[in-house]
Write a protein that holds these residues in place. Sequence first.
Motif, PDB file in Angstrom:
ATOM      1  N   ASP A 278     -16.373 -23.561 -16.745  1.00  0.00           N
ATOM      2  CA  ASP A 278     -15.287 -22.579 -16.850  1.00  0.00           C
ATOM      3  C   ASP A 278     -14.313 -22.829 -15.704  1.00  0.00           C
ATOM      4  N   PRO A 279     -13.087 -23.228 -16.012  1.00  0.00           N
ATOM      5  CA  PRO A 279     -12.111 -23.515 -14.944  1.00  0.00           C
ATOM      6  C   PRO A 279     -11.889 -22.311 -14.025  1.00  0.00           C
ATOM      7  N   ALA A 280     -12.173 -21.099 -14.534  1.00  0.00           N
ATOM      8  CA  ALA A 280     -11.926 -19.893 -13.735  1.00  0.00           C
ATOM      9  C   ALA A 280     -13.153 -19.454 -12.938  1.00  0.00           C
ATOM     10  N   TYR A 281     -14.253 -20.213 -13.031  1.00  0.00           N
ATOM     11  CA  TYR A 281     -15.506 -19.752 -12.427  1.00  0.00           C
ATOM     12  C   TYR A 281     -15.385 -19.465 -10.934  1.00  0.00           C
ATOM     13  N   VAL A 282     -14.843 -20.412 -10.187  1.00  0.00           N
ATOM     14  CA  VAL A 282     -14.813 -20.257  -8.731  1.00  0.00           C
ATOM     15  C   VAL A 282     -13.980 -19.044  -8.332  1.00  0.00           C
ATOM     16  N   SER A 283     -12.847 -18.848  -8.991  1.00  0.00           N
ATOM     17  CA  SER A 283     -12.022 -17.689  -8.620  1.00  0.00           C
ATOM     18  C   SER A 283     -12.673 -16.382  -9.069  1.00  0.00           C
ATOM     19  N   ARG A 284     -13.337 -16.386 -10.237  1.00  0.00           N
ATOM     20  CA  ARG A 284     -14.078 -15.185 -10.659  1.00  0.00           C
ATOM     21  C   ARG A 284     -15.128 -14.817  -9.621  1.00  0.00           C
ATOM     22  N   ALA A 285     -15.854 -15.819  -9.164  1.00  0.00           N
ATOM     23  CA  ALA A 285     -16.918 -15.557  -8.195  1.00  0.00           C
ATOM     24  C   ALA A 285     -16.346 -15.064  -6.870  1.00  0.00           C
ATOM     25  N   GLU A 286     -15.209 -15.619  -6.467  1.00  0.00           N
ATOM     26  CA  GLU A 286     -14.624 -15.187  -5.191  1.00  0.00           C
ATOM     27  C   GLU A 286     -14.191 -13.719  -5.258  1.00  0.00           C
TER      28      GLU A 286
ATOM     29  N   LEU B 115     -27.682 -25.720 -20.436  1.00  0.00           N
ATOM     30  CA  LEU B 115     -27.102 -24.820 -21.425  1.00  0.00           C
ATOM     31  C   LEU B 115     -26.664 -23.561 -20.692  1.00  0.00           C
ATOM     32  N   SER B 116     -25.405 -23.191 -20.867  1.00  0.00           N
ATOM     33  CA  SER B 116     -24.898 -21.974 -20.239  1.00  0.00           C
ATOM     34  C   SER B 116     -24.422 -21.035 -21.338  1.00  0.00           C
ATOM     35  N   VAL B 117     -25.039 -19.853 -21.404  1.00  0.00           N
ATOM     36  CA  VAL B 117     -24.692 -18.868 -22.433  1.00  0.00           C
ATOM     37  C   VAL B 117     -23.811 -17.794 -21.800  1.00  0.00           C
ATOM     38  N   SER B 245     -20.449 -20.090 -17.255  1.00  0.00           N
ATOM     39  CA  SER B 245     -19.490 -20.383 -18.330  1.00  0.00           C
ATOM     40  C   SER B 245     -18.733 -19.145 -18.798  1.00  0.00           C
ATOM     41  N   GLY B 246     -18.830 -18.034 -18.059  1.00  0.00           N
ATOM     42  CA  GLY B 246     -17.983 -16.898 -18.415  1.00  0.00           C
ATOM     43  C   GLY B 246     -18.693 -15.579 -18.641  1.00  0.00           C
ATOM     44  N   GLY B 247     -20.013 -15.534 -18.503  1.00  0.00           N
ATOM     45  CA  GLY B 247     -20.713 -14.251 -18.574  1.00  0.00           C
ATOM     46  C   GLY B 247     -20.198 -13.333 -17.477  1.00  0.00           C
ATOM     47  N   GLN B 248     -20.269 -12.033 -17.725  1.00  0.00           N
ATOM     48  CA  GLN B 248     -19.763 -11.083 -16.734  1.00  0.00           C
ATOM     49  C   GLN B 248     -20.781 -10.872 -15.615  1.00  0.00           C
ATOM     50  N   PHE B 249     -20.264 -10.611 -14.412  1.00  0.00           N
ATOM     51  CA  PHE B 249     -21.155 -10.164 -13.350  1.00  0.00           C
ATOM     52  C   PHE B 249     -21.726  -8.806 -13.750  1.00  0.00           C
ATOM     53  N   SER B 250     -22.950  -8.538 -13.311  1.00  0.00           N
ATOM     54  CA  SER B 250     -23.638  -7.302 -13.681  1.00  0.00           C
ATOM     55  C   SER B 250     -22.803  -6.069 -13.342  1.00  0.00           C
ATOM     56  N   LEU B 251     -22.083  -6.138 -12.221  1.00  0.00           N
ATOM     57  CA  LEU B 251     -21.271  -4.991 -11.805  1.00  0.00           C
ATOM     58  C   LEU B 251     -20.210  -4.643 -12.848  1.00  0.00           C
ATOM     59  N   GLY B 266     -24.884 -13.242 -19.011  1.00  0.00           N
ATOM     60  CA  GLY B 266     -25.038 -14.690 -19.159  1.00  0.00           C
ATOM     61  C   GLY B 266     -26.422 -15.202 -18.815  1.00  0.00           C
ATOM     62  N   MET B 267     -26.613 -16.459 -19.085  1.00  0.00           N
ATOM     63  CA  MET B 267     -27.895 -17.127 -18.838  1.00  0.00           C
ATOM     64  C   MET B 267     -27.654 -18.609 -18.605  1.00  0.00           C
ATOM     65  N   PHE B 268     -28.484 -19.231 -17.757  1.00  0.00           N
ATOM     66  CA  PHE B 268     -28.477 -20.694 -17.668  1.00  0.00           C
ATOM     67  C   PHE B 268     -29.860 -21.214 -18.012  1.00  0.00           C
TER      68      PHE B 268
END
Lengths: 336, 336
Positions: A278-286, B115-117, B245-251, B266-268
């Motif tokens: 996901d190209p947005a992963y790093v910014s989402r995590a930040e 695999l990233s869900v 790959s885009g699953g939401q953070f739990s928060l 999400g899951m890996f």
Amino acid sequence: MEATRVIELDWSDLELLCRTAIAAAGGNEATAVALTDAVLAAERRGNTAVGVAHLIDYLNALEEGRLNGSPQPVIRNGHRAVVAVTADDGIAQLAVHEARETLVAAARECGVAVLSVSNCFPVGELGYYTSLLAEEGFVALAGANSTALMSLFGAPKALTGTNPLSFAFPGQPPRLVDQASSAVAWVKIREAAEAGESIPSGWALDAEGKPTTDATAALLGPVLPFGGVKGSNLAMVIELLAVLSGGQFSLDSPDFASGADAPRVGMFLIALDPTAFDPAYVSRAEVHFERLRSEYDIDFGRYYRRVEQAAIPEHVHARLAKAVVRSAHVMRPLLP
Amino acid sequence: MEATRVIELDWSDLELLCRTAIAAAGGNEATAVALTDAVLAAERRGNTAVGVAHLIDYLNALEEGRLNGSPQPVIRNGHRAVVAVTADDGIAQLAVHEARETLVAAARECGVAVLSVSNCFPVGELGYYTSLLAEEGFVALAGANSTALMSLFGAPKALTGTNPLSFAFPGQPPRLVDQASSAVAWVKIREAAEAGESIPSGWALDAEGKPTTDATAALLGPVLPFGGVKGSNLAMVIELLAVLSGGQFSLDSPDFASGADAPRVGMFLIALDPTAFDPAYVSRAEVHFERLRSEYDIDFGRYYRRVEQAAIPEHVHARLAKAVVRSAHVMRPLLP
């Protein structure tokens, strides 16, 4: 305990001292460069237990013959995303330096790649390896085993290493987790013993495998994993992944601190290219890290400070100098 | 507490009941097949908390609109060793079923694949997924996040899920680790509350975020991670890998047990082909397992028994039957 006296010096002087001491103890140039880079990286993070002080373990091992100072690592890359490297009884740092370019290329192409190191000396600061990958934009996960030092599932004996796990996130600078599977670092038990203090239950067993709060007795037995059964499972999983390409199980590994037999343990290092997911992963995590920091005072993976002034304990400096001097004596007859 | 009354039935009858109940609650055939396979696999392992009893959570979610019963998972495999699948607000089990062939082919070719869900309902028994891969000869590692239920680093609030970690080794049968990052399963706290018993400190916080041994008070607050700071770090690492790959953070994830909004977590799932690392790996590891078993009574990864006779609690059977009956009423006007 008296305060440890430290010697301050320039980073470049410390680098030269480390390299010279390693070379004098029998390490070739590639070993001296790779090992110095690793211990100075730990030292700059303030992770001193695996910084320059840890070099003493390597110098002893080189001088006593259980660490190969002139290894010829062999890299296999038969499957596109698997890089297996035998360290040839040398340091893991050199094996990783030599395999790193192959690993990075594979991870960029495939989205993920695994480096598996076998037949290496215990890896030192595990976060060193994951940090290197995070600095190149990867999410990195690593684990390693070592000489058996830790009980599992309540067994009265050391059955595995303190098996560290490390995770690094490609922030600026990388966010880094690097933690042993043991409840506490062994050096903390030694410190308590030297200070005549007791230790909490849950840290270690005595020589008979019984729980103890006597630090001196604990020095003769195995340490305990953190987190009970779950921690034991985690330590097993780490070891099973660490020995994938042929590293020895800790139970079979000779002591890293004595004798002439190489420990031949292992390490795994997984590089994940977040842009492949996901190209947005790093910014989402930040964004997530920032709200944890601002709302809950949790600054994930930022446990290390940046050390500006190099300062090493006097006895460590003396040990490095001794290696150099001893070598000079050996070499004197060869000089004009 | 009174003993729970159970209903015994044939596995094939239980399978039909599960599928019919899922279909009646709004799941399409693919969802009914994949979800039934997963809960029966857990039930056969004796892992009943995520077995047929857990189906109630899915039925409620289907009926109340937060679980998509007719999802269209989309699989991306742009990088050779990365398979990303969006579950389309449906069950993770279906997303994995549909992506499994691609994952296995990639792992065989590259030696490792991930695999990233994303955007799935909480994954149920995580060991289900790793076991599937171990049965095909892979070493498997997986993690998942969920609705926020657990504190981290002592924070007074739930900041992440109970984030399970699972590892499976390709033995006969697979050796399986599957453990939550929480000190204890939430259902154990509920059981203590129902029995009027206190709970040990270290299990949970109360609604104000204060440590408590009162089970009823603990039901209103977050559970605590196992292993203190190290466990908190591990739970964070699992979540960071689960949402690649885009699953939401739990928060950010709506409650999985109420409302009409999909949790979208999400899951890996990492598949490692051991033969790509060392053809002797599996046999080396089995020798190690055998000495741990014979000398230390540690049978690693063999925590589950094989359940021969299907037997589910009466209230679970009643809930499944209710779904079927309710659906029959809805469908009656459509019948001739």
